[in-house]
Design an enzyme around this catalytic site. Structure first.
Site, mmCIF file in Angstrom:
data_model
loop_
_atom_site.group_PDB
_atom_site.id
_atom_site.type_symbol
_atom_site.label_atom_id
_atom_site.label_comp_id
_atom_site.label_asym_id
_atom_site.label_seq_id
_atom_site.Cartn_x
_atom_site.Cartn_y
_atom_site.Cartn_z
ATOM 1 N N ASP A 12 0.327 2.996 1.652
ATOM 2 C CA ASP A 12 -0.323 1.813 2.188
ATOM 3 C C ASP A 12 0.078 1.524 3.464
ATOM 4 O OD1 ASP A 12 -2.244 1.411 0.011
ATOM 5 O OD2 ASP A 12 -0.829 -0.012 -1.096
ATOM 6 N N TYR A 69 10.500 7.125 -5.090
ATOM 7 C CA TYR A 69 10.228 6.035 -3.919
ATOM 8 C C TYR A 69 11.569 5.131 -4.176
ATOM 9 C CZ TYR A 69 5.240 6.334 -3.665
ATOM 10 O OH TYR A 69 3.819 7.028 -3.223
#
Lengths: 276, 276
Positions: free
Chosen positions: B64, B122
């Site tokens: 994003d 992540y």
């Protein structure tokens, strides 16, 4: 010479000493410029929002576009009776995240961030790697080519002491003209520290002195790097300084590697959030 | 679903695997968008400048706006017979400093950065400090409030394993509609690692799984932080997951703290410049 005098400096005003850190990448340097984002302009706007006072905070010196600060010092006189912790918090809520006020404290009424400063220290960061990680790219000069580290270690102390540093000053005809008629203006500065050190992939230059000419640190670094590349010799530095000729020295190193590290006042060194 | 098919995919083309690092701050995410700077768009433009080929590199997944990558993987088929080291250097000379190609290597013709990926990892970075230094502000979520660290340590493993993670997926009516008619689409994912650790002023969350829903990591972090603030209890996590209701979970943590850390392919984990 300041662009504008402080707009408020009445007898009721309290003098403040502010310590600032900033990422200079997205700013056109310290000094306020109409229509352009600058550190001084952002700080003045934040103070106006917090205190409803129009001021022009004075810095210990100007930093150029793209140059960063770990501890810049600013002085500003404010009428508002705001407590120091509240001023600190309110300014940090108002300023962009790329500018932080690390400390805010009252100062004597005659305190002036630049006039009162007795020494400044800069750090220049070089990243010795073929591919520079995006996370550090804004804060280093990435330089993969081979360097003769012994040569730059040997060169660093040769600029110590009191010299006319005209060879390392950005050419500025206006300043030269003013210097010709003002006996108090000259390019003589005293450096008390000048050294390189390695930290992992970083090659760091630290320089400390009673004052610095425009682009002096970046021109010193550029010259050391030409010595490191073998394009010139450390032994040539004394003659290079004596020539007082900008053309005799090396290229200007990029702004993004340069940090104003600390500013000293009489008995106090302002570094990070330390305030006397 | 890809926005556009690759524009070149002839039998003469060589498939490439590129490893990218980027600072996502100034980009509108990975996926190409008309008129907006994106990572995919910048990479396609750089490939076009270097190879004179119009392509749409495929990423291991979209990141994003504002999300960073330490090792995103992209696949792209190129006609140009350019040697790998030359492609690497030429792309890095063309791309902005906020995007680096860490490695470039040939890949089997059926390699696809997303379809071939078997796991992703992540990292989320929280900076526990009242005043966030400008140099790190782009890469952390600065959070000064007190946190019950024991509670978030206790909560982290409760999301491990195979679950329907709808409670942590960004609400997306289009996706919900497609899922209703496509039996191969669901919100079931398997997490194989979920833990917090402290490093100085940093509080770091690492999560690894076979896939992640949109905003899933940031929604997991936001939920853990609400547990750390005492607003909800770790013991509620199983019921929260079972509810498959986004409204049941915590707020979305800011993009700036999130890094795509690594992507795994069959026997290879792509991390930094490691390529099989």
């Amino acid at each position: 010479m300041d662009l504008l005098p402080p707009l408020i400096n009445s007898s009721h005003a309290q003098m403040w000493k502010l310590v600032l850190a900033y990422d200079g990448t997205d700013f056109h340097g310290w000094q306020v410029q109409p229509g352009l984002p600058t550190i001084q302009g952002e700080l003045a706007a934040a103070i106006e929002r917090v205190c409803s006072e129009r001021t022009l905070p004075q810095g210990s010196g100007r930093t150029d576009a793209g140059v960063h600060a770990l501890a810049q010092v600013a002085s500003v006189a404010l009428e508002s009776p705001i407590p120091a912790p509240n001023l600190l918090r309110a300014l940090n809520r108002t300023l962009p995240a790329s500018i932080r006020v690390l400390a805010a404290a009252h100062a004597p009424s005659d305190f002036h961030a630049r006039h009162s400063a007795v020494a400044k220290q800069y750090e220049y960061r070089i990243y010795r790697c073929e591919i520079c990680p995006p996370e550090v790219a804004r804060y280093v000069y990435d330089l993969a080519w081979p360097l003769d580290i012994a040569a730059i270690h040997q060169a660093a102390p040769l600029v110590l002491g009191m010299h006319d540093f005209s060879s390392f000053a950005a050419v500025d005809p206006d300043r030269t003209a003013r210097m010709a008629v003002d006996p108090d203006m000259d390019n003589v500065r005293t450096l008390t520290h000048s050294s390189w050190r390695e930290e992992g992939d970083l090659l760091l230059y630290t320089v400390r002195g009673n004052g610095f000419l425009h682009r002096m640190v970046r021109n010193l670094v550029g010259t050391f790097l030409e010595i490191g590349r073998g394009q010139r010799s450390a032994a040539d530095l004394p003659a290079l300084i004596a020539s007082r000729n900008r053309m005799a020295a090396g290229a200007t190193a990029p702004a993004r590697g340069l940090f104003l590290h600390s500013v000293s006042y009489a008995d106090t060194e302002i570094r990070d959030a330390t305030l006397a």
